[in-house]
Design an enzyme around this catalytic site. Structure first.
Site, PDB file in Angstrom:
ATOM      1  N   HIS A 135      10.685 -82.173   0.172  1.00  0.00           N
ATOM      2  CA  HIS A 135      11.072 -83.386   1.488  1.00  0.00           C
ATOM      3  C   HIS A 135       9.659 -84.369   1.961  1.00  0.00           C
ATOM      4  O   HIS A 135       9.878 -85.786   1.622  1.00  0.00           O
ATOM      5  CB  HIS A 135      10.404 -82.651   2.919  1.00  0.00           C
ATOM      6  CG  HIS A 135      11.507 -81.516   3.944  1.00  0.00           C
ATOM      7  ND1 HIS A 135      12.669 -82.309   3.813  1.00  0.00           N
ATOM      8  CD2 HIS A 135      12.148 -80.670   3.536  1.00  0.00           C
ATOM      9  CE1 HIS A 135      13.864 -81.496   4.077  1.00  0.00           C
ATOM     10  NE2 HIS A 135      13.201 -80.421   4.667  1.00  0.00           N
ATOM     11  N   HIS A 190      20.469 -78.145   8.329  1.00  0.00           N
ATOM     12  CA  HIS A 190      20.662 -77.332   7.539  1.00  0.00           C
ATOM     13  C   HIS A 190      21.995 -76.856   7.379  1.00  0.00           C
ATOM     14  O   HIS A 190      22.312 -75.095   6.978  1.00  0.00           O
ATOM     15  CB  HIS A 190      19.807 -75.866   8.701  1.00  0.00           C
ATOM     16  CG  HIS A 190      18.298 -76.695   8.386  1.00  0.00           C
ATOM     17  ND1 HIS A 190      17.514 -77.620   9.095  1.00  0.00           N
ATOM     18  CD2 HIS A 190      17.212 -76.224   7.399  1.00  0.00           C
ATOM     19  CE1 HIS A 190      16.422 -77.394   9.195  1.00  0.00           C
ATOM     20  NE2 HIS A 190      16.303 -77.172   7.715  1.00  0.00           N
ATOM     21  N   HIS A 217      10.908 -76.074  -1.719  1.00  0.00           N
ATOM     22  CA  HIS A 217      11.869 -77.088  -0.793  1.00  0.00           C
ATOM     23  C   HIS A 217      10.486 -77.683   0.552  1.00  0.00           C
ATOM     24  O   HIS A 217      11.310 -79.001   0.348  1.00  0.00           O
ATOM     25  CB  HIS A 217      12.570 -75.968   0.341  1.00  0.00           C
ATOM     26  CG  HIS A 217      13.578 -76.250   1.770  1.00  0.00           C
ATOM     27  ND1 HIS A 217      14.678 -76.513   1.587  1.00  0.00           N
ATOM     28  CD2 HIS A 217      12.937 -77.471   3.075  1.00  0.00           C
ATOM     29  CE1 HIS A 217      15.371 -76.977   2.646  1.00  0.00           C
ATOM     30  NE2 HIS A 217      14.136 -77.590   2.689  1.00  0.00           N
ATOM     31  N   GLU A 218       9.872 -77.623   1.340  1.00  0.00           N
ATOM     32  CA  GLU A 218       8.982 -77.926   1.550  1.00  0.00           C
ATOM     33  C   GLU A 218       8.386 -79.593   0.833  1.00  0.00           C
ATOM     34  O   GLU A 218       7.970 -80.560   1.494  1.00  0.00           O
ATOM     35  CB  GLU A 218       8.041 -77.677   2.762  1.00  0.00           C
ATOM     36  CG  GLU A 218       8.311 -75.998   3.522  1.00  0.00           C
ATOM     37  CD  GLU A 218       9.549 -76.626   4.018  1.00  0.00           C
ATOM     38  OE1 GLU A 218      10.047 -77.552   5.098  1.00  0.00           O
ATOM     39  OE2 GLU A 218      10.050 -76.039   4.685  1.00  0.00           O
ATOM     40  N   GLU A 263      18.078 -82.190   3.452  1.00  0.00           N
ATOM     41  CA  GLU A 263      18.524 -80.854   3.063  1.00  0.00           C
ATOM     42  C   GLU A 263      18.841 -79.988   2.172  1.00  0.00           C
ATOM     43  O   GLU A 263      17.915 -79.127   1.474  1.00  0.00           O
ATOM     44  CB  GLU A 263      19.040 -80.032   4.120  1.00  0.00           C
ATOM     45  CG  GLU A 263      18.436 -79.667   5.697  1.00  0.00           C
ATOM     46  CD  GLU A 263      16.936 -78.902   5.467  1.00  0.00           C
ATOM     47  OE1 GLU A 263      17.048 -78.247   4.508  1.00  0.00           O
ATOM     48  OE2 GLU A 263      15.593 -79.419   5.293  1.00  0.00           O
TER      49      GLU A 263
END
Lengths: 97, 346
Positions: free
Chosen positions: B176, B268, B172-173, B196
Site C-alpha cells: 500500500h 476488498h 500486502h500492507e 487492493e
C-alpha cells in the site's frame, strides 16, 4: 434517547461485505454514553467525514439510529469513531452455506 | 471524544461543541484542545500528500544516480493501545517479543524482495525508513497502512491469530505504501479495487519468493497464516483465494468477472477481478511469478506516474502494452496477459 446499532465493516479481512463470512456488530444505548461521546456521535450524523480520508485496510463503522421513527445511517472511518462505540462490537463467523 | 487518537470530525463541528453550554467546562476545554490537535493532524496529512507527490518526482533520479541501499527498519510497540506509533523497540531483531522479531525479520526480507527483484529501495524508491507498530489495540482483528506506517493487531486468538504471522499480510500492507508513492490509486470504486489487488499480488509474490515456489507450487491464497482455530474448524482457510476468488473456503468471497463489479463496491471485494487475472496470467506464463508477470505488474504500477482514478480496463491495457514492451520477442507472454484479462471480462 434510543439505541445505536453499530456495524464494523471492511478491513483487511472484508468484514460485513456481501457474502462475507465474518461480521462485527453491536448495540449501544445512547443515554449510557458520556455527554462528550453523545456530542461526537451527533457530529458524525450531522457532518460525516469524507471517505477519501480512509486509511488503507482500516475499518469503517456503519452507525444507525432512529429519529422520530425514521432510521438514519452513517458510514464513517474507524479513526472518527469514539472508543466507547468501538468497544461495543463483537466479531463472529457465519457458518458455511 | 477521545483525545488520544485522531478523530476526523469537521472543524466547524468541533468549534460548535467547544461552545456548547450543555457540555461541562472540562469537555468544552477538551474540544478546544482537539481543535488544535486536529488542525495539526490535518496539516500533517496535507504535508504527507505533498511529500508523496514530490518524492514521486525525485525518487527516480535519486535511485538512478545512487547504488540502492537498504532502508532502516523500525518496530514500535502499541502496548495494546491505539496511539501511533507506540514505544520504539530498540533492537527488534533481538527482542524477547516474538512478534517484534518476526515483523523486523519479515519487513527486512520484504525490502530485499523489492530491492533484488524490482530494484526498488523502500516504499518511496528512495530509502524511506519503514515503521511497523505491533500489538495494536486489544484482540484487534486487523492490520493496516495509515499513509506513513504499518500497524498489526494480535487477533482475538479465535477467528484470527497475530496478523504479523502472515508474510503475505506484511507484503500486502507495505505494498500500500509502494502504491501511495507510485501510481497513487484512490481507495474507492475501480481504483480502490486495483489498489487492493496490487497489495494482494505483491504480497503473494513475496510469499512465493520467500518459499522459493513457482506458480504451480504456490498456494495463491491471502491470509492463510493468520486464520484462527475457530475459523479453520469451520472450513475457512484464508481471507481470499486469487485462483478462485469465489471459493467457499474464503472468509470474504469475491466476484470473478468485471460484469459483477458495481460502483462503490468495497475494494476488498472488487480486487478479486484483477487478482484472478494476475493468477491466470502467471499460471500460463509459468516459472516464478515475480520474474516476468511480476515485472509487468511492477512497471505498470510504478512506471507511469500517478493515476488516482484509474479504471480496471485502463490498467489491463497498460499491462498489455508493458508486456509487449518488456518482452518483445516473446509473444506468448503478451498473449497470456491478454487472455488473462479477457477471462475476467476486461
Amino acid at each position: 434517547m434510543g439505541t445505536l446499532k453499530i456495524e464494523r465493516v471492511g478491513g483487511l479481512a472484508g468484514f460485513g461485505l456481501p457474502g462475507s463470512k465474518v461480521q462485527s456488530s453491536g448495540e449501544q444505548s445512547i443515554s449510557a454514553l458520556s455527554a462528550a461521546d453523545q456530542a461526537s456521535v451527533e457530529a458524525l450524523f450531522q457532518n460525516p467525514p469524507p471517505q477519501e480520508e480512509q486509511q488503507r485496510d482500516t475499518f469503517r463503522y456503519r452507525i444507525t439510529r432512529s429519529v422520530k421513527g425514521k432510521k438514519q445511517t452513517v458510514e464513517v472511518p474507524e479513526s472518527a469513531v469514539p472508543i466507547a462505540l468501538k468497544a461495543c462490537v463483537s466479531d463472529k463467523l457465519i457458518p458455511p452455506d | 471524544m477521545c483525545l488520544t487518537t485522531c478523530h476526523i470530525v469537521p472543524e466547524s463541528v468541533l468549534r460548535r461543541l467547544a461552545k456548547d453550554r450543555s457540555l461541562s467546562a472540562e469537555q468544552r476545554k477538551n474540544f478546544e484542545y482537539t481543535i488544535k490537535v486536529d488542525a495539526e493532524f490535518r496539516k500533517l496529512r496535507k504535508q504527507t500528500c505533498k511529500l508523496t507527490r514530490v518524492a514521486s518526482l525525485i525518487a527516480a533520479p535519486i535511485t538512478a544516480a545512487a547504488v540502492p541501499t537498504k532502508p532502516a527498519i523500525t518496530v514500535f510497540d502499541f502496548n495494546h493501545r491505539e496511539t501511533l506509533p507506540g514505544v520504539r523497540i530498540p533492537e527488534p531483531a533481538n527482542s524477547s517479543d516474538e512478534t517484534a522479531r518476526r515483523v523486523f525479520a519479515e519487513t527486512t526480507s520484504l525490502t530485499e524482495f523489492y530491492l533484488k527483484v524490482f530494484g526498488r529501495n523502500s516504499v518511496d524508491g528512495a530509502g524511506m525508513t519503514l515503521i511497523s507498530s505491533i500489538h495494536y489495540g486489544v484482540n484487534y482483528n486487523n492490520a493496516f497502512w495509515n499513509g506513513s506506517q504499518m500497524a498489526y493487531g494480535d487477533g482475538d486468538g479465535s477467528i484470527f491469530v497475530d496478523f504479523s504471522k502472515g508474510n503475505d499480510v506484511i507484503g500486502h500492507e507495505l505494498t500500500h505504501g509502494v502504491t501511495q508513492y507510485s501510481i497513487q490509486l484512490n481507495y474507492t470504486n475501480e481504483a480502490g479495487g486495483l489498489n487492493e489487488s496490487l497489495s494482494d499480488c505483491f504480497g503473494s509474490m513475496f510469499r512465493q519468493w520467500e518459499a522459493k515456489q513457482d506458480v504451480d507450487q504456490a498456494d495463491w491464497v491471502i491470509g492463510k497464516d493468520i486464520m484462527g482455530p475457530t475459523a479453520l474448524q469451520m472450513g475457512y482457510s484464508c481471507l481470499r483465494d486469487m485462483a478462485n476468488p469465489a471459493a467457499k473456503h474464503c472468509l470474504a468471497p469475491q466476484p470473478t468477472r468485471y460484469s459483477q463489479y458495481k460502483p462503490g463496491m468495497d475494494p476488498h471485494m472488487s480486487s478479486g477481478i484483477p487478482n484472478l487475472a494476475f493468477y491466470t496470467i502467471a499460471k500460463v506464463v509459468g516459472g516464478n511469478s515475480w520474474e516476468k508477470v511480476g515485472q509487468i505488474w511492477y512497471k505498470s504500477m510504478t512506471g507511469f506516474g500517478p493515476t488516482p482514478n484509474m479504471k480496471m480496463k485502463t490498467f489491463a491495457n497498460r499491462t498489455r502494452a508493458v508486456a509487449v514492451q518488456l518482452y518483445p520477442s516473446d509473444t506468448a507472454i503478451a498473449g497470456a496477459v491478454n487472455a488473462g484479462w479477457k477471462k475476467v471480462g476486461l
